[in-house]
Design an enzyme around this catalytic site. Structure first.
Site, mmCIF file in Angstrom:
data_model
loop_
_atom_site.group_PDB
_atom_site.id
_atom_site.type_symbol
_atom_site.label_atom_id
_atom_site.label_comp_id
_atom_site.label_asym_id
_atom_site.label_seq_id
_atom_site.Cartn_x
_atom_site.Cartn_y
_atom_site.Cartn_z
ATOM 1 N N GLY A 20 -41.510 20.053 26.197
ATOM 2 C CA GLY A 20 -41.803 20.529 27.806
ATOM 3 C C GLY A 20 -40.953 19.988 28.923
ATOM 4 O O GLY A 20 -40.322 19.322 28.823
ATOM 5 N N GLU A 21 -41.129 20.641 30.197
ATOM 6 C CA GLU A 21 -40.522 20.596 31.262
ATOM 7 C C GLU A 21 -41.259 19.813 32.316
ATOM 8 O O GLU A 21 -42.297 20.543 32.948
ATOM 9 C CB GLU A 21 -40.091 21.838 31.659
ATOM 10 C CG GLU A 21 -39.153 21.748 33.176
ATOM 11 C CD GLU A 21 -38.342 20.404 33.462
ATOM 12 O OE1 GLU A 21 -37.393 20.322 32.451
ATOM 13 O OE2 GLU A 21 -38.601 19.684 34.247
ATOM 14 N N SER A 33 -30.858 16.690 32.334
ATOM 15 C CA SER A 33 -30.169 17.215 31.353
ATOM 16 C C SER A 33 -29.034 17.909 32.020
ATOM 17 O O SER A 33 -29.153 19.297 32.032
ATOM 18 C CB SER A 33 -31.210 17.792 30.739
ATOM 19 O OG SER A 33 -32.331 17.089 30.027
ATOM 20 N N LEU A 34 -28.052 17.380 32.043
ATOM 21 C CA LEU A 34 -26.636 18.212 32.619
ATOM 22 C C LEU A 34 -26.114 19.051 31.427
ATOM 23 O O LEU A 34 -26.030 20.363 31.738
ATOM 24 C CB LEU A 34 -25.785 17.469 33.131
ATOM 25 C CG LEU A 34 -24.660 17.764 34.057
ATOM 26 C CD1 LEU A 34 -25.346 18.508 35.474
ATOM 27 C CD2 LEU A 34 -23.800 16.752 34.533
ATOM 28 N N HIS A 35 -25.489 18.385 30.508
ATOM 29 C CA HIS A 35 -25.016 19.139 29.188
ATOM 30 C C HIS A 35 -23.665 20.079 29.596
ATOM 31 O O HIS A 35 -22.972 20.505 28.537
ATOM 32 C CB HIS A 35 -26.081 19.798 28.766
ATOM 33 C CG HIS A 35 -27.223 19.196 28.459
ATOM 34 N ND1 HIS A 35 -27.171 18.046 27.742
ATOM 35 C CD2 HIS A 35 -28.603 19.555 28.371
ATOM 36 C CE1 HIS A 35 -28.475 17.536 27.581
ATOM 37 N NE2 HIS A 35 -29.344 18.552 27.849
ATOM 38 N N CYS A 50 -32.115 23.544 22.026
ATOM 39 C CA CYS A 50 -33.362 22.787 21.790
ATOM 40 C C CYS A 50 -34.447 23.684 21.276
ATOM 41 O O CYS A 50 -34.607 24.599 21.361
ATOM 42 C CB CYS A 50 -33.793 22.571 23.212
ATOM 43 S SG CYS A 50 -35.587 21.773 23.303
ATOM 44 N N CYS A 56 -42.299 24.756 25.711
ATOM 45 C CA CYS A 56 -41.462 24.774 26.953
ATOM 46 C C CYS A 56 -41.427 26.372 27.183
ATOM 47 O O CYS A 56 -40.983 27.041 26.406
ATOM 48 C CB CYS A 56 -40.328 24.137 26.567
ATOM 49 S SG CYS A 56 -39.491 23.755 28.292
ATOM 50 N N CYS A 96 -34.266 13.839 19.775
ATOM 51 C CA CYS A 96 -34.380 14.513 20.891
ATOM 52 C C CYS A 96 -34.343 16.241 20.599
ATOM 53 O O CYS A 96 -33.392 16.397 19.903
ATOM 54 C CB CYS A 96 -33.321 14.596 21.870
ATOM 55 S SG CYS A 96 -33.510 13.049 22.843
ATOM 56 N N GLU A 112 -45.907 16.462 19.409
ATOM 57 C CA GLU A 112 -45.398 15.506 18.873
ATOM 58 C C GLU A 112 -45.114 14.284 19.846
ATOM 59 O O GLU A 112 -44.777 14.473 21.036
ATOM 60 C CB GLU A 112 -44.035 15.764 18.102
ATOM 61 C CG GLU A 112 -44.455 16.728 16.712
ATOM 62 C CD GLU A 112 -43.543 17.127 16.125
ATOM 63 O OE1 GLU A 112 -43.556 17.470 14.695
ATOM 64 O OE2 GLU A 112 -42.168 17.319 16.506
HETATM 65 N N1 SAH Z 1 -37.403 19.442 29.356
HETATM 66 C C1 SAH Z 1 -36.762 18.237 29.714
HETATM 67 C C2 SAH Z 1 -37.241 16.962 28.896
HETATM 68 C C3 SAH Z 1 -37.420 17.163 27.405
HETATM 69 S S1 SAH Z 1 -36.029 17.262 26.558
HETATM 70 C C4 SAH Z 1 -35.327 17.988 29.739
HETATM 71 O O1 SAH Z 1 -34.619 19.215 29.240
HETATM 72 O O2 SAH Z 1 -34.681 17.487 30.193
HETATM 73 C C5 SAH Z 1 -35.254 15.756 26.498
HETATM 74 C C6 SAH Z 1 -33.891 15.764 26.176
HETATM 75 O O3 SAH Z 1 -33.382 16.138 24.962
HETATM 76 C C7 SAH Z 1 -32.832 16.762 27.244
HETATM 77 O O4 SAH Z 1 -31.823 16.056 27.500
HETATM 78 C C8 SAH Z 1 -32.594 17.853 26.212
HETATM 79 O O5 SAH Z 1 -31.581 18.481 26.665
HETATM 80 C C9 SAH Z 1 -32.208 17.011 25.209
HETATM 81 N N2 SAH Z 1 -32.204 17.961 23.884
HETATM 82 C C10 SAH Z 1 -32.818 18.840 23.474
HETATM 83 N N3 SAH Z 1 -32.651 19.516 22.381
HETATM 84 C C11 SAH Z 1 -31.671 18.580 21.821
HETATM 85 C C12 SAH Z 1 -30.915 18.752 20.461
HETATM 86 N N4 SAH Z 1 -30.852 19.517 19.690
HETATM 87 N N5 SAH Z 1 -30.087 17.518 20.236
HETATM 88 C C13 SAH Z 1 -29.940 16.569 21.069
HETATM 89 N N6 SAH Z 1 -30.588 16.555 22.482
HETATM 90 C C14 SAH Z 1 -31.478 17.580 22.837
HETATM 91 FE FE1 SF4 Z 2 -37.455 22.895 27.342
HETATM 92 FE FE2 SF4 Z 2 -35.844 20.644 27.727
HETATM 93 FE FE3 SF4 Z 2 -35.969 21.767 25.645
HETATM 94 FE FE4 SF4 Z 2 -34.895 22.790 27.652
HETATM 95 S S1 SF4 Z 2 -34.280 21.032 26.757
HETATM 96 S S2 SF4 Z 2 -36.144 24.134 26.340
HETATM 97 S S3 SF4 Z 2 -35.990 22.248 29.314
HETATM 98 S S4 SF4 Z 2 -37.708 20.906 26.553
#
Ligand code: SAH
Ligand code: SF4
Length: 384
Positions: free
Chosen positions: A191-192, A245-247, A132, A125, A365, A105
């Site tokens: 994906g990463e 992606s710190l979180h 996620c 991923c 996202c 997508e």
């Molecule tokens: N794998 C990489 C890039 C893809 S994810 C990464 O993790 O950075 C892109 C962004 O979306 C990341 O910051 C991820 O943590 C965030 N993300 C994933 N699932 C989400 C959700 N359900 N709600 C909001 N952000 C989310």
């Molecule tokens: Fe993969 Fe990024 Fe989702 Fe984590 S947030 S599972 S690294 S796509």
């Protein structure tokens, strides 16, 4: 040989195109010039047919068409959100006779002053961040550089947005003068990207080539969950903008949310950010922070976030959690997000909350997951 079995030249690097031409026994002295011509037609003009390439001899055009195509991956479906966000489900060209074509997508987010394309770097991923949706998908493979670049080509086809074409006037935003429909690319789809650095880096070379797709590297952002050993490499090889992606601000919590943290904990991740080539106050690193109700959204978390980022040229992006069916979290309440954002703002970080876009079409996202996977999951449920 049927049309679809011929290799497509879409998404090829300059070296890739040169190799394709050598395979046709073109004399070496011609290769560079022919690559430049193909490059211009494919990436500047968005040509879909070798016959459009008027400065290429008829004979060579015929040979090219005999061996190659300019086919794009197919758009299986397009959903348009009421806020203008578009989500495309793209079926990749099969890699061999057994491959039915994996699906990814890709999301387009128009704003007043920019248009951002969110691209995928892998099908699925391998990481398993608990908030996620993509992380729950089982089918995983790296995308090739061609497949990564093809996402921008498909978007520009759809939006009529090649540098060599007159921009469309059918009300597609962004509205700013001279702003391309797609002006920015973020690797925040599936994906990463740092697990696929070679292909991401080749793709970045094509996306940012000034004689073709012409995106500035400062408008290309690669988001990583924190693959520390590859971060410096990304900067050195691509000059892309970095997002992390710190979180979470404590290792015990980040270990749960982003399990990769067990391998590369916060302190190591931040050190890699301090060392990121080219990071400066003018080129800040974005720290993404998903707002999860009663998990990571307290005032103390906000203060710790600010403390942690001292000395790192940083921007903070608060992302309201985007729910998906069966997700184990809820999004923080709006007042909580505002309070959190105030603390961050008072510490000197500007406008940090990311407006959720395309929520009605599950385009935000972390909501991306291919349709085949969803259908399979539905079939599994139905069979229980
Ligand atoms: N794998 C990489 C890039 C893809 S994810 C990464 O993790 O950075 C892109 C962004 O979306 C990341 O910051 C991820 O943590 C965030 N993300 C994933 N699932 C989400 C959700 N359900 N709600 C909001 N952000 C989310
Ligand atoms: Fe993969 Fe990024 Fe989702 Fe984590 S947030 S599972 S690294 S796509």
């Amino acid at each position: 040989m049927t049309q679809t079995q011929k290799p497509s030249l879409i998404g090829e690097t300059r070296q890739g195109l040169a190799a394709r031409l050598r395979a046709l026994d073109l004399p070496e002295r011609e290769i560079k010039m022919r690559v430049a011509q193909l490059w211009n037609w494919i990436y500047f003009h968005g040509a879909r047919d070798f016959d459009a390439m008027l400065n290429v001899s008829k004979m060579l055009r015929a040979r090219l068409a005999e061996h190659y195509t300019l086919e794009r991956p197919e758009i299986v479906s397009e959903q348009v959100s009421n806020d203008g966000t578009r989500k495309w489900l793209i079926r990749l060209r099969p890699v061999d006779a057994h491959d039915k074509g994996a699906e990814i997508e890709c999301v387009y987010i128009p704003e007043e002053d920019r248009g951002t394309l969110c691209v995928s770097s892998q099908v699925g991923c391998t990481l398993t961040c608990t908030f996620c949706h993509t992380g729950t998908q089982r089918l995983v493979r790296n995308l090739t550089a061609q497949e990564i670049v093809a996402q921008l080509v498909v978007a520009r086809d759809r939006l009529g947005d090649f540098p060599g074409l007159t921009p469309p006037t059918d009300g597609l935003i962004p509205k700013g003068d001279g702003v391309r429909a797609v002006s920015n690319v973020v690797f925040m789809g599936m994906g990463e990207p740092l697990y696929n650095l070679d292909h991401v880096s080749d793709a970045l070379g094509v996306l940012s080539d000034g004689e073709g797709l012409s995106l500035s590297r400062r408008r290309i952002t690669v988001s990583t969950s924190g693959v520390v050993p590859q971060i410096g490499e990304l900067g050195a090889r691509t000059g892309a903008m970095l997002a992390i992606s710190l979180h979470a601000v404590r290792d015990d919590l980040r270990d749960k949310l982003v399990p990769l943290n067990k391998k590369y904990p916060i302190a190591e991740l931040l050190q890699a950010c301090r060392d990121y080539p080219g990071a400066s106050n003018a080129r800040r690193i974005t720290f993404e922070y998903v707002m999860l109700k009663e998990i990571n959204d307290s005032d103390a978390d906000a203060r710790e976030l600010v403390r942690l980022l001292k000395g790192v040229p940083a921007k903070i992006n608060l992302i309201p959690f985007n729910p998906w069916p069966g997700a184990p979290y809820e999004c923080s309440d709006w007042e909580r997000i505002e309070k959190f954002s105030d603390i961050v703002f008072n510490a000197g970080y500007a406008s940090p909350v990311r407006t959720p876009r395309g929520r009605d079409i599950l385009a935000a996202c972390g909501q991306l997951k291919s349709e085949t996977e969803k259908l399979r999951a539905r079939a599994r449920l139905a069979a229980q």
